[in-house]
Structures are given as structure tokens and as C-alpha cells.
Design an enzyme around this catalytic site. Structure first.
Site, PDB file in Angstrom:
ATOM      1  N   LYS A   1      -1.992   5.385   7.277  1.00 36.29           N
ATOM      2  CA  LYS A   1      -1.670   4.348   8.274  1.00 36.29           C
ATOM      3  C   LYS A   1      -1.851   4.913   9.685  1.00 36.29           C
ATOM      4  O   LYS A   1      -2.363   4.228  10.572  1.00 36.29           O
ATOM      5  CB  LYS A   1      -0.224   3.849   8.078  1.00 36.29           C
ATOM      6  CG  LYS A   1      -0.044   3.026   6.796  1.00 36.29           C
ATOM      7  CD  LYS A   1       1.429   2.752   6.499  1.00 36.29           C
ATOM      8  CE  LYS A   1       1.622   2.101   5.133  1.00 36.29           C
ATOM      9  NZ  LYS A   1       3.039   1.913   4.761  1.00 36.29           N
TER      10      LYS A   1
ATOM     11  N   GLN B   1       9.083   3.962   6.059  1.00 41.87           N
ATOM     12  CA  GLN B   1       8.408   4.005   4.765  1.00 41.87           C
ATOM     13  C   GLN B   1       9.429   3.991   3.634  1.00 41.87           C
ATOM     14  O   GLN B   1      10.408   4.731   3.646  1.00 41.87           O
ATOM     15  CB  GLN B   1       7.519   5.271   4.690  1.00 41.87           C
ATOM     16  CG  GLN B   1       6.633   5.346   3.455  1.00 41.87           C
ATOM     17  CD  GLN B   1       5.557   4.257   3.403  1.00 41.87           C
ATOM     18  OE1 GLN B   1       5.095   3.767   4.434  1.00 41.87           O
ATOM     19  NE2 GLN B   1       5.165   3.869   2.203  1.00 41.87           N
TER      20      GLN B   1
ATOM     21  N   ASP C   1       6.235  -4.760   8.987  1.00 47.12           N
ATOM     22  CA  ASP C   1       6.204  -4.732   7.520  1.00 47.12           C
ATOM     23  C   ASP C   1       6.583  -6.098   6.936  1.00 47.12           C
ATOM     24  O   ASP C   1       6.358  -6.344   5.748  1.00 47.12           O
ATOM     25  CB  ASP C   1       7.239  -3.716   7.010  1.00 47.12           C
ATOM     26  CG  ASP C   1       6.614  -2.422   6.528  1.00 47.12           C
ATOM     27  OD1 ASP C   1       5.457  -2.454   6.082  1.00 47.12           O
ATOM     28  OD2 ASP C   1       7.299  -1.384   6.597  1.00 47.12           O
TER      29      ASP C   1
HETATM   30  N1  GUN Z   1       6.380   1.448   0.333  1.00 43.26           N
HETATM   31  C1  GUN Z   1       5.445   0.886  -0.454  1.00 43.26           C
HETATM   32  N2  GUN Z   1       4.756  -0.052   0.227  1.00 43.26           N
HETATM   33  C2  GUN Z   1       5.281  -0.084   1.474  1.00 43.26           C
HETATM   34  C3  GUN Z   1       4.979  -0.839   2.641  1.00 43.26           C
HETATM   35  O1  GUN Z   1       4.106  -1.708   2.673  1.00 43.26           O
HETATM   36  N3  GUN Z   1       5.744  -0.565   3.723  1.00 43.26           N
HETATM   37  C4  GUN Z   1       6.732   0.370   3.720  1.00 43.26           C
HETATM   38  N4  GUN Z   1       7.442   0.549   4.844  1.00 43.26           N
HETATM   39  N5  GUN Z   1       7.040   1.081   2.649  1.00 43.26           N
HETATM   40  C5  GUN Z   1       6.312   0.857   1.543  1.00 43.26           C
END
Ligand code: GUN
Length: 293
Positions: A55, A99, A122
């Protein structure tokens, strides 16, 4: 292999990222704003480390400012909440992502709710989830948002289709169901989960089948209707002695088995996963340009 059947995540994610990059340049020229995205990673989950790194790379590619704060596994909840408060108040940060999963001693709900919903790129904050459900403009969870984008770009009709989602997570299954229910997609939606008695009974009726259960190769050919569109959300690492590292990534769908029956199918890797990052970039740009709130 009939490559027309493949829904190409590489192609569509690079289209989305190119569009976001161009709009980002324009936003800077016209308003002097550079989108900023902050990542908080707690602990040393190897998959999470890879996701956050990827990311961050996407931010660099596009021209976003990004910061990554890595905290040790033992970090106390209050320290995370304090850091979130700092980013909430930082005007150079437009998007804030913690995350998941978080270590067990941390209350995930409390953490998510402490994020300013206007920076919740998110789409996990109850404010955004609620708006999604009632069909209002909001930040949408990036994986289901990416799936919609792929389907639109590959010309898949969703109106009146039987769409079956396997999995009811807050990140994928539930927001996916809400999106397919919205008037713009207009599907008839069924959600199957671990307590569903006979998943096959439902999946065989699916014009569009979304697999988001986190079990490698769970969807087999005998569960799929001839001509179905198959969307594979799974990213599972499995042993493969022939692979250079002894492991490889695979989806929730038995790709080779289901391919002949599918009218369209997403590969793993090269499918949904790439769209997730592209849509995170889209959400962050929308946060920075004040399009959402
Ligand atoms: N863990 C798995 N997928 C995601 C996501 O799209 N965002 C976040 N913050 N954590 C995750």
C-alpha cells in the site's frame, strides 16, 4: 486457455491507479493539496507487513504523501488511540488505516471507532458502514469496492442476477452484500457462512459467485453453475514444493476445476487483491479532495 474469461485485476487496477494519479496531479496544481495516508501496523504479522508495504508503494507511485507507524505487538490500546488522535488532528493526513488483525489484547471495535470517519478510507467505521447500508455516499471497504469496479469495467451485468456471497466478514462479505443490494447493482443477494447447512444448494443457483471464506480451493466445480461469474477473494499461502520459496498464493476457488464452467473468473494472484489497493488510493484521493464529507 480462453483468456477472455479472465477478469484482469492487473489491467483494471492500473487503470484506476492511472486515473487517481492524474486527478492527484490536478488537485495539487489547482488547490495545492497532496493527499496523505497514514498506516498503523501493530505487531509482526508477516502478511500484514506485506500488505502495508504494498500500500505504501502504491502511494509513492501515485504521488501521495504517506507515513507508516510500526508498533510492537505488546503496545497498549491507549497508545494506539493516542496515535490515532494525532493523525485525526493532522491536516496533512487525509486517510488513516489501521491494519487488521490487531493483537488479541486490543479492542478492534474501539480502535476503528476512534478513527475520524472522514479519514476512514478503509470504510470500516460504523458511520460509513451504516451509510453504505442505506445507500448513501460514503467510504466503501476497498475489497468489495474493487470487485464492483472490476465488474463494471469488464461489462458484467448485475441487475436481477442471483448473487451468492460465501463469507460474512465485516471487511468483505457484509459490505459486498450491501453493495449488490444497492439500486445501481440491483442483484438478488444470498450470503452463506459457516452455519449454512448446504452451501452447494445456494452456490449452484449463483449467476455471480463471490468466494470470501479464507479456505484454499473451497469452491469446487460441482458447486458452480454453468456460465457463472466467479469472484475469488481468497489469498491463501499453501505449500508447493515446485515453487521457488516452497509456497505459493492461491484463492478460495479451485481455479483449474471451475474455469471450464465459468463465463468470467478472477485469478489469484492478479485479481481482486490488486483492486483492493487501487480502491484505497481512490478513497484517499476522495478524502483529500473533500468529495466525501
Ligand atoms: N486486513 C485485511 N484486509 C484489510 C484491509 O482492507 N484494511 C485493513 N486495515 N486491514 C485489513
Amino acid at each position: 486457455m480462453d483468456s477472455d474469461k479472465i477478469i484482469d485485476g492487473r489491467l483494471y487496477s492500473s487503470q484506476v491507479k492511472a486515473e487517481v494519479k492524474e486527478e492527484t496531479e490536478r488537485l495539487y496544481i489547482e488547490k495545492g493539496i497532496q493527499p496523505g495516508l497514514a498506516f498503523i501496523l501493530v505487531g509482526d504479522n508477516p502478511a500484514s507487513q506485506v500488505y502495508v508495504r504494498n500500500k505504501g508503494k502504491a502511494c509513492e507511485e501515485i504521488g501521495f504523501h504517506s507515513v507508516t507507524k510500526v508498533l510492537p505487538e505488546k503496545t497498549e490500546e491507549n497508545q494506539i488511540l493516542d496515535l490515532i488522535k494525532e493523525y485525526n488532528e493532522d491536516s496533512s493526513i487525509h486517510g488513516l488505516l489501521v491494519q487488521l488483525p490487531l493483537p488479541k489484547h486490543i479492542n478492534e471495535e474501539k480502535v476503528i471507532e476512534s478513527i475520524d470517519f472522514r479519514k476512514d478510507v478503509d470504510g470500516f467505521h460504523p458511520h460509513n458502514v451504516g451509510k453504505l447500508l442505506i445507500g448513501q455516499k460514503c467510504f466503501v471497504s476497498c475489497t468489495p469496492y474493487g470487485i464492483v469496479e472490476m465488474m463494471k469495467r469488464s461489462g458484467i451485468e448485475t441487475k436481477g442476477k442471483n448473487t451468492v456471497i460465501i463469507g460474512r466478514s465485516n471487511i468483505v462479505g457484509k459490505p459486498m452484500a450491501a453493495l449488490f443490494l444497492r439500486k445501481d447493482l440491483n442483484s438478488t443477494v444470498t450470503v452463506c457462512h459457516s452455519a449454512t447447512k448446504d452451501i452447494k444448494e445456494y452456490s449452484l443457483n449463483a449467476d455471480i459467485l463471490v468466494a470470501a471464506i479464507g479456505k484454499a480451493g473451497f469452491v469446487k466445480s460441482d458447486m458452480v453453475k454453468e456460465g457463472a461469474v466467479i469472484i475469488d477473494v481468497g489469498i491463501n499461502r499453501i505449500e508447493d514444493k515446485s515453487a521457488p520459496k516452497g509456497t505459493r498464493l492461491t484463492g478460495d476457488v479451485d481455479f483449474e476445476g471451475c474455469f471450464p464452467k465459468a463465463s468470467k473468473i478472477t485469478p489469484v494472484p492478479g485479481g481482486v487483491g490488486l483492486m483492493t489497493i487501487a480502491m484505497l488510493m481512490r478513497n484517499t484521493l476522495d478524502a483529500a479532495s473533500g468529495k466525501m464529507y
